[in-house]
Write an enzyme that holds these catalytic residues in place. Structure first.
Site, PDB file in Angstrom:
ATOM      1  N   ARG A 197     -52.773 -92.082  -5.294  1.00 16.76           N
ATOM      2  CA  ARG A 197     -52.440 -90.915  -4.468  1.00 16.76           C
ATOM      3  C   ARG A 197     -50.927 -90.848  -4.285  1.00 16.76           C
ATOM      4  O   ARG A 197     -50.372 -91.188  -3.237  1.00 16.76           O
ATOM      5  CB  ARG A 197     -53.192 -90.976  -3.149  1.00 16.76           C
ATOM      6  CG  ARG A 197     -54.671 -90.716  -3.372  1.00 16.76           C
ATOM      7  CD  ARG A 197     -55.411 -90.305  -2.123  1.00 16.76           C
ATOM      8  NE  ARG A 197     -56.654 -89.626  -2.467  1.00 16.76           N
ATOM      9  CZ  ARG A 197     -57.557 -89.242  -1.579  1.00 16.76           C
ATOM     10  NH1 ARG A 197     -57.363 -89.442  -0.300  1.00 16.76           N
ATOM     11  NH2 ARG A 197     -58.650 -88.625  -1.969  1.00 16.76           N
TER      12      ARG A 197
ATOM     13  N   GLN B  69     -51.162 -85.652  -7.970  1.00 17.67           N
ATOM     14  CA  GLN B  69     -52.023 -84.811  -7.142  1.00 17.67           C
ATOM     15  C   GLN B  69     -52.885 -83.863  -7.977  1.00 17.67           C
ATOM     16  O   GLN B  69     -54.052 -83.639  -7.664  1.00 17.67           O
ATOM     17  CB  GLN B  69     -51.173 -84.004  -6.159  1.00 17.67           C
ATOM     18  CG  GLN B  69     -50.621 -84.836  -5.008  1.00 17.67           C
ATOM     19  CD  GLN B  69     -49.796 -84.007  -4.047  1.00 17.67           C
ATOM     20  OE1 GLN B  69     -49.401 -82.882  -4.361  1.00 17.67           O
ATOM     21  NE2 GLN B  69     -49.510 -84.541  -2.878  1.00 17.67           N
TER      22      GLN B  69
ATOM     23  N   ASP C 283     -56.115 -85.574  -9.403  1.00 18.13           N
ATOM     24  CA  ASP C 283     -56.960 -86.304  -8.451  1.00 18.13           C
ATOM     25  C   ASP C 283     -58.335 -85.633  -8.293  1.00 18.13           C
ATOM     26  O   ASP C 283     -58.483 -84.675  -7.530  1.00 18.13           O
ATOM     27  CB  ASP C 283     -56.235 -86.376  -7.112  1.00 18.13           C
ATOM     28  CG  ASP C 283     -56.934 -87.246  -6.093  1.00 18.13           C
ATOM     29  OD1 ASP C 283     -58.063 -87.692  -6.359  1.00 18.13           O
ATOM     30  OD2 ASP C 283     -56.347 -87.487  -5.020  1.00 18.13           O
TER      31      ASP C 283
ATOM     32  N   SER D 271     -59.914 -85.632  -4.653  1.00 18.30           N
ATOM     33  CA  SER D 271     -59.416 -84.596  -3.749  1.00 18.30           C
ATOM     34  C   SER D 271     -60.003 -83.231  -4.086  1.00 18.30           C
ATOM     35  O   SER D 271     -60.441 -82.493  -3.192  1.00 18.30           O
ATOM     36  CB  SER D 271     -57.891 -84.534  -3.792  1.00 18.30           C
ATOM     37  OG  SER D 271     -57.322 -85.689  -3.222  1.00 18.30           O
TER      38      SER D 271
ATOM     39  N   TYR E  88     -55.782 -93.673   2.805  1.00 22.11           N
ATOM     40  CA  TYR E  88     -57.166 -93.828   3.250  1.00 22.11           C
ATOM     41  C   TYR E  88     -57.191 -94.531   4.601  1.00 22.11           C
ATOM     42  O   TYR E  88     -56.242 -95.203   5.007  1.00 22.11           O
ATOM     43  CB  TYR E  88     -57.971 -94.663   2.246  1.00 22.11           C
ATOM     44  CG  TYR E  88     -58.208 -93.989   0.922  1.00 22.11           C
ATOM     45  CD1 TYR E  88     -59.246 -93.077   0.753  1.00 22.11           C
ATOM     46  CD2 TYR E  88     -57.403 -94.260  -0.170  1.00 22.11           C
ATOM     47  CE1 TYR E  88     -59.468 -92.460  -0.469  1.00 22.11           C
ATOM     48  CE2 TYR E  88     -57.622 -93.651  -1.403  1.00 22.11           C
ATOM     49  CZ  TYR E  88     -58.656 -92.764  -1.539  1.00 22.11           C
ATOM     50  OH  TYR E  88     -58.875 -92.156  -2.746  1.00 22.11           O
TER      51      TYR E  88
END
Length: 370
Positions: free
Chosen positions: A121, A126, A129, A132, A226
């Site tokens: 992350r 991004q 991912d 996500s 996280y």
């Protein structure tokens, strides 16, 4: 460079790892692209759309013959990959901590497993991912499904016959899914509150029109953005906070997950008993053991007059959109490392070492070797 995608074999899986859009983009990079017949059917993508994009369509055996890279949503069983080249890459989700035997099988077969769940992350990753992109859709779907099960209006309505009060929605866990759940519930007109063990999420909750609900002094921020696992004292503080708040809620959405561990228990049966009859809890973590006591995948469980629900594969309930985002994640990942001279992607250490599970007949990922 031959890039291929198979039809997903897992029960209930509607997604596909390659779309006509990304097939066309791979072809523009100089790759040959092939897809198994029917691979996109459950995502509303006909075979003809792949052919129009320039991809070939055929049987699994024909598609896999000479494959350099295999794309998947859920990693296929090794037995299906016999026609791929030695050392072929398989980019998919592997559930590495829970499916260690599958990872070992990939190593024994000489395949290079690239786990999309292990994408770091960081800013430049991004767009790659998948967790996500899929969690975003899952947070939306959780609220929509809960609203349907609730059977009452979400927004406040003022009518000649009287006023309908707005539903109260409480989101537990403010990651990507939780943030989208807050935004969706607000768009539907609910009064929204949310909690998390990471105090830095309070501003995010406020920015979406929600009310932050935090236990004083509670902080459990983990690696990579996280949440970390709570201590016994922290769990007690969080449980006390939730007990006082949850009894006033009509809808509760739980989203908490800890990588490599079973989902943390957030809502107990005693807490459920304090809620109003007709309330709904949607447990987004039900497939990982559940945040809510008594929740069962793909079932609506009635406890104390409260409906508890959750899907074993929430993104798959939005197959076309989930496929489009997942496929773009895979394209963004491979194209970012595309070497024109080599005619293939060449991964760097930061991202390559993070996602690579197997190489040279061995399990090589540090997270699995600890």
């Amino acid at each position: 460079m031959r890039i291929v995608a198979l039809r997903e074999r897992a029960a209930g899986e509607t997604r596909v790892a390659l779309t006509p859009e990304t097939a066309k983009k791979f072809i523009a990079l100089g790759a040959k692209v092939a897809v198994e017949a029917g691979a996109g059917a459950r995502a509303a993508i006909p075979d003809a759309a792949y052919e129009e994009a320039g991809a070939s369509v055929g049987t699994a055996e024909a598609v896999l013959k000479g494959a350099d890279i295999v794309l998947g949503v859920q990693a296929p069983d090794v037995d299906l990959l016999g026609g791929a080249k030695p050392g072929a890459w398989v980019a998919a989700t592997f559930d590495p901590f829970q499916q260690r035997d599958r990872v070992e099988a990939y190593a024994a077969a000489g395949l290079e497993a690239l786990s999309m769940e292990f994408m770091p992350r960081i800013t430049r990753a991004q767009s790659m991912d998948v967790l996500s992109s899929q969690a975003n859709l899952a947070g939306y779907k959780a609220v929509i499904a809960a609203a349907d099960q609730y059977g009452r209006a979400f927004p406040m309505m003022m009518t000649a016959a009287g006023t309908v009060q707005a539903a109260r929605c409480f989101v537990m866990g403010v990651g990507v899914a939780g943030l989208q759940a807050i935004a969706t519930a607000r768009r539907l007109g609910a009064q929204v509150s949310a909690t998390d063990v990471r105090p830095e999420t309070a501003e995010q909750i406020k920015s979406l029109g929600g009310k932050p609900v935090f236990a004083e002094g509670l902080e459990a921020s983990g690696d990579g953005g996280y949440a970390a696992e709570l201590s016994d004292e922290q769990k007690a503080a969080q449980a006390e906070l939730v007990s006082g708040h949850i009894a006033k809620q009509d809808i509760v959405i739980t989203t908490a997950l800890i990588p490599g561990r079973a989902a943390p228990r957030l809502v107990s049966d005693d807490q459920i008993a304090t809620m109003k009859p007709g309330s709904v809890i949607f447990d987004l973590a039900v497939a990982q053991g559940g945040n809510v006591e008594g929740s069962k995948p793909d079932e609506v469980v009635e406890r104390h007059g409260v409906s508890i629900m959750g899907f074993s594969n929430t993104p798959a309930t939005l197959g076309p959109d989930a496929s489009a985002l997942f496929a773009r994640n895979l394209y963004n990942f491979l194209s970012a490392f595309w070497d024109e001279d080599a005619g293939r992607p060449v991964l760097d250490e930061e991202i390559g070492d993070a996602v690579r599970l197997t190489h040279g007949g061995k399990v090589v990922n540090e997270r699995l070797l600890r």
